[in-house]
Enzyme design. Structure first.
Site, mmCIF file in Angstrom:
data_model
loop_
_atom_site.group_PDB
_atom_site.id
_atom_site.type_symbol
_atom_site.label_atom_id
_atom_site.label_comp_id
_atom_site.label_asym_id
_atom_site.label_seq_id
_atom_site.Cartn_x
_atom_site.Cartn_y
_atom_site.Cartn_z
ATOM 1 N N LYS A 251 -9.661 -4.178 13.223
ATOM 2 C CA LYS A 251 -8.813 -5.129 13.103
ATOM 3 C C LYS A 251 -9.237 -6.594 13.412
ATOM 4 O O LYS A 251 -9.354 -6.731 14.511
ATOM 5 C CB LYS A 251 -7.249 -5.005 13.754
ATOM 6 C CG LYS A 251 -6.157 -5.976 13.727
ATOM 7 C CD LYS A 251 -5.108 -5.532 14.582
ATOM 8 C CE LYS A 251 -3.779 -6.621 14.740
ATOM 9 N NZ LYS A 251 -2.858 -6.288 15.429
ATOM 10 N N ASP A 256 -2.721 -13.762 16.950
ATOM 11 C CA ASP A 256 -1.451 -13.288 16.383
ATOM 12 C C ASP A 256 -0.296 -13.841 16.840
ATOM 13 O O ASP A 256 0.090 -13.554 18.069
ATOM 14 C CB ASP A 256 -1.325 -11.815 16.465
ATOM 15 C CG ASP A 256 -0.156 -11.174 16.175
ATOM 16 O OD1 ASP A 256 0.519 -11.742 15.275
ATOM 17 O OD2 ASP A 256 0.029 -9.813 16.391
ATOM 18 N N LYS A 263 6.209 -14.627 18.113
ATOM 19 C CA LYS A 263 6.184 -13.932 19.443
ATOM 20 C C LYS A 263 6.994 -14.882 20.450
ATOM 21 O O LYS A 263 6.831 -16.182 20.151
ATOM 22 C CB LYS A 263 4.956 -13.698 19.743
ATOM 23 C CG LYS A 263 4.300 -12.365 18.979
ATOM 24 C CD LYS A 263 2.912 -12.010 19.522
ATOM 25 C CE LYS A 263 2.304 -10.871 18.731
ATOM 26 N NZ LYS A 263 2.806 -9.501 19.013
ATOM 27 N N ASP A 274 -6.620 -10.254 19.583
ATOM 28 C CA ASP A 274 -6.146 -9.340 18.607
ATOM 29 C C ASP A 274 -7.280 -9.076 17.654
ATOM 30 O O ASP A 274 -6.825 -8.415 16.731
ATOM 31 C CB ASP A 274 -4.791 -9.786 17.998
ATOM 32 C CG ASP A 274 -3.746 -8.802 17.563
ATOM 33 O OD1 ASP A 274 -4.095 -7.782 17.860
ATOM 34 O OD2 ASP A 274 -3.145 -9.184 16.685
ATOM 35 N N ASP A 333 5.194 -9.733 12.459
ATOM 36 C CA ASP A 333 4.273 -9.241 13.329
ATOM 37 C C ASP A 333 3.838 -8.014 13.280
ATOM 38 O O ASP A 333 2.839 -7.720 14.153
ATOM 39 C CB ASP A 333 5.402 -9.651 14.757
ATOM 40 C CG ASP A 333 4.363 -9.657 15.861
ATOM 41 O OD1 ASP A 333 3.189 -9.907 15.805
ATOM 42 O OD2 ASP A 333 4.987 -9.577 17.228
ATOM 43 N N GLU A 335 1.423 -7.219 11.455
ATOM 44 C CA GLU A 335 0.495 -7.679 10.618
ATOM 45 C C GLU A 335 -0.816 -6.705 10.427
ATOM 46 O O GLU A 335 -1.599 -6.782 9.571
ATOM 47 C CB GLU A 335 0.085 -9.184 10.763
ATOM 48 C CG GLU A 335 -0.858 -9.219 11.876
ATOM 49 C CD GLU A 335 -0.648 -8.861 13.199
ATOM 50 O OE1 GLU A 335 0.614 -8.765 13.642
ATOM 51 O OE2 GLU A 335 -1.401 -8.765 13.976
ATOM 52 N N ARG A 337 -1.475 -3.586 10.692
ATOM 53 C CA ARG A 337 -1.476 -2.623 9.533
ATOM 54 C C ARG A 337 -1.577 -2.964 8.240
ATOM 55 O O ARG A 337 -2.117 -2.422 7.166
ATOM 56 C CB ARG A 337 -0.173 -1.563 9.751
ATOM 57 C CG ARG A 337 1.377 -2.412 9.504
ATOM 58 C CD ARG A 337 2.384 -1.629 10.086
ATOM 59 N NE ARG A 337 2.300 -1.763 11.563
ATOM 60 C CZ ARG A 337 3.395 -1.344 12.251
ATOM 61 N NH1 ARG A 337 4.557 -0.436 11.657
ATOM 62 N NH2 ARG A 337 3.704 -1.604 13.461
HETATM 63 N N1 BES Z 1 -1.166 -7.370 17.937
HETATM 64 C C1 BES Z 1 0.110 -6.930 18.317
HETATM 65 C C2 BES Z 1 0.223 -5.755 18.963
HETATM 66 C C3 BES Z 1 0.019 -6.043 20.615
HETATM 67 C C4 BES Z 1 1.043 -6.641 21.335
HETATM 68 C C5 BES Z 1 -1.153 -5.548 21.279
HETATM 69 C C6 BES Z 1 0.713 -6.906 22.683
HETATM 70 C C7 BES Z 1 -1.318 -5.762 22.579
HETATM 71 C C8 BES Z 1 -0.214 -6.263 23.277
HETATM 72 C C9 BES Z 1 0.690 -6.271 16.831
HETATM 73 O O1 BES Z 1 0.289 -7.192 15.807
HETATM 74 C C10 BES Z 1 2.112 -6.382 16.847
HETATM 75 O O2 BES Z 1 2.874 -7.370 17.111
HETATM 76 N N2 BES Z 1 2.869 -5.392 17.211
HETATM 77 C C11 BES Z 1 4.201 -5.240 16.951
HETATM 78 C C12 BES Z 1 4.738 -4.288 15.916
HETATM 79 C C13 BES Z 1 6.256 -4.301 15.882
HETATM 80 C C14 BES Z 1 6.652 -5.819 15.276
HETATM 81 C C15 BES Z 1 6.627 -3.104 15.048
HETATM 82 C C16 BES Z 1 4.552 -4.790 18.470
HETATM 83 O O3 BES Z 1 3.996 -4.115 18.828
HETATM 84 O O4 BES Z 1 5.533 -5.249 19.059
HETATM 85 ZN ZN ZN Z 2 -1.463 -8.025 16.039
HETATM 86 MN MN MN Z 3 1.660 -8.988 15.435
#
Ligand code: BES
Ligand code: ZN
Ligand code: MN
Length: 508
Positions: A251, A256, A263, A274, A333, A335, A337
């Site tokens: 990834k 992000d 966020k 990220d 968010d 993104e 996947r």
């Molecule tokens: N990059 C983030 C995941 C992440 C968040 C990694 C904090 C490390 C620390 C990912 O893109 C994300 O935002 N995931 C969301 C998914 C949700 C919207 C289903 C998450 O984990 O909140």
């Molecule tokens: Zn992310």
């Molecule tokens: Mn995200």
């Protein structure tokens, strides 16, 4: 940093003229007749030297030893874990002493895994990020001589460890760089530079080519940013063309923000990390150049920013992925996947032996497993076992998580084939279930490194994980396939011998 390996007992270690001599002293310390051995065993008897892992005893200019400083370190039971904590506590002293040359002596016949743990710990403790500092501190320690009673027994483990250090530091370096110094285009240049050697190739696709291919999910994430996306394809050809490759997918979200599903501000800076999955793929390729294992490896990196903008993808938008499946983007968010699913479909063309994706995918995985183990999801038990074992041997741990189909229920939607998010519950698993839909054509594993790829707080920075795990996995695949090849050569040889005997018999 320069690492060297030497055969030495404590008498040779005592004659070594480095700036600091560090001796690991296990509970089962067995002294020889030399002066330093005697000093150590006296220290243990007198209760001055504790052999518990990480306990220290320092001395300066002692007549028994040529090095100016001596540091004795308890190494506990001498296991990988305890040696790691011993070396880590020794390194605090070594760093404070600002020395250039260190000799690290392990006076018992330790295993290759112990050697590697020691070397990785030294490197980890002394790594300094410099790229965006106007007056970089640099690394004081330049030369590390690792000594033990029989160097030849561990020389291949030593080589692997030194290569792993190079790969891990490369990954840390790129993951640490802020988003304006690690754009998709800069990542692609780094990949190109890595592919200089004869066994390497690199191909970089831009927005036009990705559009033409039909990567609608990847494009949807990238469309809100002024930084043009890159799709990076790295190849390492370590063996016969016909041998199916392992494909690593990283990834590569260089920043992000969450997009329109933006966020919160606190700690948003950490979303520069990220692209740690992408950085780990780059780190692996860096190390492959040193190790040169007999295996074919492909690295795929979908790289872009996730930004809010007038052109950005909106919650509820439906896009068509490269696989043809339509996706309702309920949360912009989620993104990771979206960029990964198109890369997974792209991986099919290589008819891979296995595909492993590496992603800082979900906050939920961080909640589930913390910073100790990465989340492992796999559709093949054999692949899962191999990755778990690689995690153990490299001390870059992971833990297998479930993939029951019931977890996919929440991804159902009235408006597309699949939604990109389910409810809050089991967030790491539902993300994996989304990816699994795009990974049906091969054995697949997914490593969620959200909790392990970087540290926050005062020691904020990338860890370089899971480069160590991936390298051990690739080396294990290379070893097992070369064994299988050797065995089938033998069988074929026997067959032809039998056949020629038969012909010979008939002739008579
Ligand atoms: N990059 C983030 C995941 C992440 C968040 C990694 C904090 C490390 C620390 C990912 O893109 C994300 O935002 N995931 C969301 C998914 C949700 C919207 C289903 C998450 O984990 O909140
Ligand atoms: Zn992310
Ligand atoms: Mn995200």
């Amino acid at each position: 940093m320069n690492f060297e390996l030497a055969t030495m007992n404590l008498d040779r270690a005592a004659a070594d003229r480095s700036d600091i001599l560090v001796v690991l002293v296990p509970e089962a310390f067995a002294p020889n007749d030399d002066a330093l051995s005697q000093l150590i065993s006296d220290g243990i008897k007198a209760g001055e030297l504790d052999t518990k892992a990480g306990k220290l005893l320092q001395a300066w200019r002692i007549p028994e030893v040529k090095a100016a400083r001596v540091l004795l370190v308890g190494a506990g039971d001498g296991s990988v874990r305890q040696v790691r904590s011993a070396v880590a506590s020794a390194m605090a002293v070594v760093k404070a002493a600002s020395v250039k040359r260190m000799t690290l002596c392990c006076p018992w016949e330790c295993t290759g895994d112990v050697v590697r743990a020691a070397i990785l710990t030294v490197a980890d403790a002394t790594y300094v990020y410099t790229t965006t500092k106007s007056r970089p501190e640099g690394r004081m320690l330049h030369q590390v001589l690792f000594g033990l009673p029989d160097a030849t027994a561990v020389s291949s483990a030593f080589g692997l460890a030194v290569a792993a250090v190079g790969g891990i530091e490369f990954a840390r370096e790129w993951a640490n760089r802020p988003a304006n110094h690690a754009t998709p285009a800069l990542l692609a240049e780094a990949a190109r530079a890595l592919a200089k050697g004869p066994k390497f190739q690199c191909e970089v696709l831009g927005p036009k080519q990705v559009l033409k291919l039909g990567m609608g999910a990847f494009l949807a994430v990238a469309q809100g940013s002024l930084e043009p996306l890159r799709f990076i394809v790295l190849k390492y050809n370590g063996t016969a063309k016909a041998s199916p490759p392992v494909v690593l997918v990283g990834k590569g979200i260089t920043f992000d923000t969450g997009g329109i599903s933006i966020k919160p501000a606190p700690e948003m800076d950490e979303m520069k990390f990220d692209m740690s999955g992408a950085a780990s793929v780059l780190g692996v390729f860096r190390a492959l150049a040193d190790i040169k294992p007999g295996i074919n490896v492909i690295g795929l990196i979908p790289a872009c920013e996730n930004m809010p903008d007038g052109r950005a993808v909106k919650p509820g938008d439906v896009v068509t992925s490269l696989s043809g499946q339509t996706i309702e983007i309920l949360n912009t968010d989620a993104e990771g996947r979206l960029v990964l699913c198109d890369a997974l479909t792209y991986a099919e063309r290589f008819k891979p032996r296995a595909v492993v994706d590496i992603a800082t995918l979900t906050g939920a995985c961080m909640i589930a497993l913390g910073a100790v183990r990465s989340g492992l999801f796999a559709t093949s038990d054999g692949l899962a076992q191999a990755l778990l074992a690689a995690g153990e041997s490299s001390q870059d741990l992971c833990w297998r998580m479930p993939l029951d189909d019931d977890y996919a229920e929440g991804l159902k939607t009235n408006f597309a084939d699949v939604a990109n998010v389910a409810g809050k519950a089991g967030g790491a698993v539902t993300a994996a279930k989304f990816l699994q839909r795009f990974a049906m054509a091969f054995d697949w594993a997914h490593l969620d490194i959200a909790g392990t790829a970087w540290k926050g707080g005062a020691t904020k920075g990338a860890t370089g994980r899971p480069v160590g795990l991936l390298l051990d996995y690739l080396v294990s695949v290379a070893t097992s396939t070369s064994l299988v090849a050797a065995r089938s050569r033998k069988v074929a040889g026997r067959g032809s011998l039998a056949a020629s005997r038969r012909t010979a018999g008939r002739g008579r």
